[in-house]
Design a protein around this motif. Sequence first.
Motif: not given
Length: 313
Positions: A36-38, A32, A291, A30, A294
Motif C-alpha cells: 500500500v502506498d502510504c 509498503r 486510496r 509500513s 503517501p
Amino acid sequence: MIDRPAIAAARQQLVARPDFLRTTPLMRLSGRSLGVDCAEVWLKLEHLQVGGSFKARGMLYRLLANPVPDSGVIIASGGNAGIAVAAAAQALGVRCEVFVPEVSPEAKRQRLRALGAEVVVTGAAYAQAYEACVARQQATGALQAHAYDQPEVVAGAGTLALEIEEQARRLPDSVLVSVGGGGLIGGVAAWVESRARVIALEPERAPTLHAARTAGQPVDMEVGGIAADSLGARRIGALGWAVSQRHVHDALLLPDDAIRAAQLWLWKELKLAVEPAAALGLAALQTGTYRPAPHETVALILCGANFDPASLC
C-alpha cells in the motif's frame, strides 16, 4: 448520542474487570509491507479479544451497567455478539440464552454452547431470530442485550478507539471500519469525532449504511454474502446511524471476492486468522477502493475471528 464522555465512562467500568477484557495488540507496519502506498498501516488485533471479537467490550458493559434478573440475559445474534454475551455471563455467573439465525456458522454455535449458553436456532436471517428473541424476553423478563443498538454496546465498542489512541499516543489519519449493524463504527466514530477520517466499509451484498446514506434514513435491505454471519443486519442501528451522520467521512462497498482475497492474505502473509468481516479494511486498500495519501497512517480493525479455520486452507 454516544460521545467521548460516555465512552470514557464505559472504560472506567471495564478496566475494573481486568480478569475478563484484554488490551489487544496494535501491530504497526509500513504501508509498503502490505503493498500500500502510504506511510503506515496499523492493525488493531481485536480478534484476540475475549470471545474472539470486539463485541466483548459492549456486552460486558451492558451487563455491568444493569441489574440482571434470575432469568439472566438474552440476545439475538449472528454469532459474535452472542459469544461475547455468553462469555460475559459466564464470568459474572448469570444465565444466558442466545437466538441465532440459520445462516450462523456451526463453529459459532459450538462456541456458544461451550460457554454455557442455551442456543436457539431460528429464522433464515438475523431479523427473524431477533423477533423470536423479543418474544422470549417478554415471557421471561430476562435482560435483553442488543447486538449493536444499545448505548452501552456502542460506548463499549468505542473503548477500542480510545485504546488505539493510548497505545499509539495519537490517532491515525484515518480509520477503516467494517459495518454491520453500526455498533462498532458508532463507537469508533464517536471517540474519534473530527480528529481523523472514519471510513465505513461494507460488503456489496450487505450495504445497510451505504443504503441509508443514499436514502437519507435507515432502510431495510436484503443481505447475504461471505460476511453475512457478522455483517448481516438488515438495517443500520439508530445509534450508529446518528453518529455516522456527524463523524463518518464515507461509506464504501467491497465485493466478496476482494474480501476473501484479503482474508487469505492476512493468513498467508501475517499468520492472522480472521473472519471475513475483519478483512474489509485490507480489501479496501488492496483494491484501491480506499486510496490513502503517501504520508497517511491508516488503522484497520481486525474485528473478529469466530469462523472455521479450515476455510483458510
